[in-house]
Design an enzyme around this catalytic site. Structure first.
Site, PDB file in Angstrom:
ATOM      1  N   HIS A   1       0.820  -1.216   0.000  1.00 35.35           N
ATOM      2  CA  HIS A   1       0.000   0.000   0.000  1.00 35.35           C
ATOM      3  C   HIS A   1       0.857   1.271   0.000  1.00 35.35           C
ATOM      4  O   HIS A   1       0.806   2.083  -0.916  1.00 35.35           O
ATOM      5  CB  HIS A   1      -0.920   0.019   1.227  1.00 35.35           C
ATOM      6  CG  HIS A   1      -1.811  -1.182   1.343  1.00 35.35           C
ATOM      7  ND1 HIS A   1      -2.817  -1.446   0.443  1.00 35.35           N
ATOM      8  CD2 HIS A   1      -1.861  -2.182   2.263  1.00 35.35           C
ATOM      9  CE1 HIS A   1      -3.445  -2.558   0.804  1.00 35.35           C
ATOM     10  NE2 HIS A   1      -2.886  -3.021   1.910  1.00 35.35           N
TER      11      HIS A   1
HETATM   12  C1  BDR Z   1      -2.916   1.262   5.245  1.00 38.52           C
HETATM   13  O1  BDR Z   1      -3.206   0.844   6.578  1.00 38.52           O
HETATM   14  C2  BDR Z   1      -2.016   0.529   7.239  1.00 38.52           C
HETATM   15  O2  BDR Z   1      -2.172  -0.649   7.984  1.00 38.52           O
HETATM   16  C3  BDR Z   1      -0.939   0.425   6.210  1.00 38.52           C
HETATM   17  O3  BDR Z   1       0.306   0.840   6.740  1.00 38.52           O
HETATM   18  C4  BDR Z   1      -1.405   1.358   5.124  1.00 38.52           C
HETATM   19  O4  BDR Z   1      -0.995   2.681   5.367  1.00 38.52           O
HETATM   20  C5  BDR Z   1      -3.568   0.288   4.284  1.00 38.52           C
HETATM   21  O5  BDR Z   1      -4.945   0.268   4.476  1.00 38.52           O
END
Ligand code: BDR
Ligand code: CA
Length: 306
Positions: free
Chosen positions: A242
């Site tokens: 992500h």
């Molecule tokens: C986002 O949520 C967090 O757990 C990850 O680091 C990322 O920024 C993904 O949904």
């Protein structure tokens, strides 16, 4: 080469860590500082993790400032089951080389007022609490940001907290509402595209085989993510990256297709708090809706293994 001067706002976090290691490895980025926020885990741990990542990369020149310890209004929650009790999946990192500075928002305000307007990007990898505070308490400084590039939300795709809500938005919906209503030059990268930038075990092998510090650490972080998450069916052989998408878009916007839209944020009490809905009455931001996943992975590997 055109360089990108940027500040990273983050809650490391396994995928935050890979994103930060990428930015530190890429000659395109000049990182002016890292501000931290509570999100994946508490503020003491996310701040320490920012310092640990900088220590690994040997970057004493980049200062760390501790930010919000919790969301603006709602009750916070973390996802330690995914990122591990240390936030970095139990992967070994050196201790921070320096103590963090205090009050990230005050530092952001001062820094953006000192820098020429429109020259520094803010790359956000976590809940938008610090940026919302900047917008509310220091609007003149916020208006000097060149681009906010933020990971968060789900537009057409399903959520990862509630049916339609994504973690960074769900962790502080009021902050997201302030940021998307502020008229800032925001580029949002939602789950719709981050789920298409996926690392497999052979990809981790490729990173590890390079022997480069940031690449080897990234491979270990992604493997920890594999261990902490159970996925069955299509996609089980890979995991989404992500937060690295933020740096990838900053460095090479041609990897993504952006669509202009306004967004409203669900501020209700359900599991869909933080869910996003296209809304023509809201200020226009740009939302990444397509990505060339293969090329994105190649750029990430190229920088980490160089
Ligand atoms: C986002 O949520 C967090 O757990 C990850 O680091 C990322 O920024 C993904 O949904
Ligand atoms: Ca994050």
């Amino acid at each position: 080469m055109t360089t990108i001067r940027a500040i990273i706002d983050t809650d490391p976090g396994i995928d935050d860590a890979v994103a930060i290691l990428f930015a530190l490895a890429s000659p395109v980025f000049v990182i002016l500082g890292i501000t931290t926020v509570a999100g994946n885990i508490g503020i003491t741990t996310t701040t320490r993790n920012a310092g640990r990542l900088l220590a690994l990369a040997g970057r004493q020149d980049v200062p760390v400032f501790a930010g919000a310890a919790g969301p603006l209004a709602c009750k916070g929650f973390d996802v330690a089951e995914i990122h591990g009790s240390d936030g970095l999946g139990g992967v070994a990192f050196p201790a921070p080389l320096a103590e963090p500075g205090g009050d990230a928002v005050a530092w952001l305000a001062a820094r953006f007022m000192v820098e020429p307007a429109g020259t520094v990007d803010l790359l956000t990898l976590g809940p938008l609490t610090n940026l919302a505070r900047l917008v509310t308490d220091h609007p003149a400084a916020a208006r000097r940001i060149r681009r906010v590039i933020a990971m968060g939300g789900a537009v057409l795709d399903k959520g990862n907290i509630g049916p339609r809500s994504e973690f960074n938005m769900a962790a502080d919906p009021e902050a997201a509402d302030i940021v998307f209503g502020a008229g800032l030059p925001v580029i949002l990268i939602p789950l719709d595209v981050t789920r298409k930038v996926r690392a497999s075990q052979p990809y981790c092998d490729r990173l590890q085989a390079s022997g480069k510090t940031g690449a080897v650490a990234s491979a270990a972080l992604i493997r920890a993510y594999f261990q902490n998450t159970t996925v069955s069916g299509p996609g089980s052989e890979s995991r989404p990256l992500h937060d690295p998408c933020v740096m990838l878009l900053a460095e090479d916007p041609s990897l993504f297709t952006l669509e202009p839209m306004g967004l409203s944020v669900d501020l209700g009490p359900t599991r869909d708090a933080g869910a996003l809905t296209p809304d023509a009455t809201r200020p226009v931001i740009h939302v990444a809706m397509e990505v060339d996943g293969a090329r994105a992975l190649d750029l990430l590997a190229a920088r980490l293994t160089a």
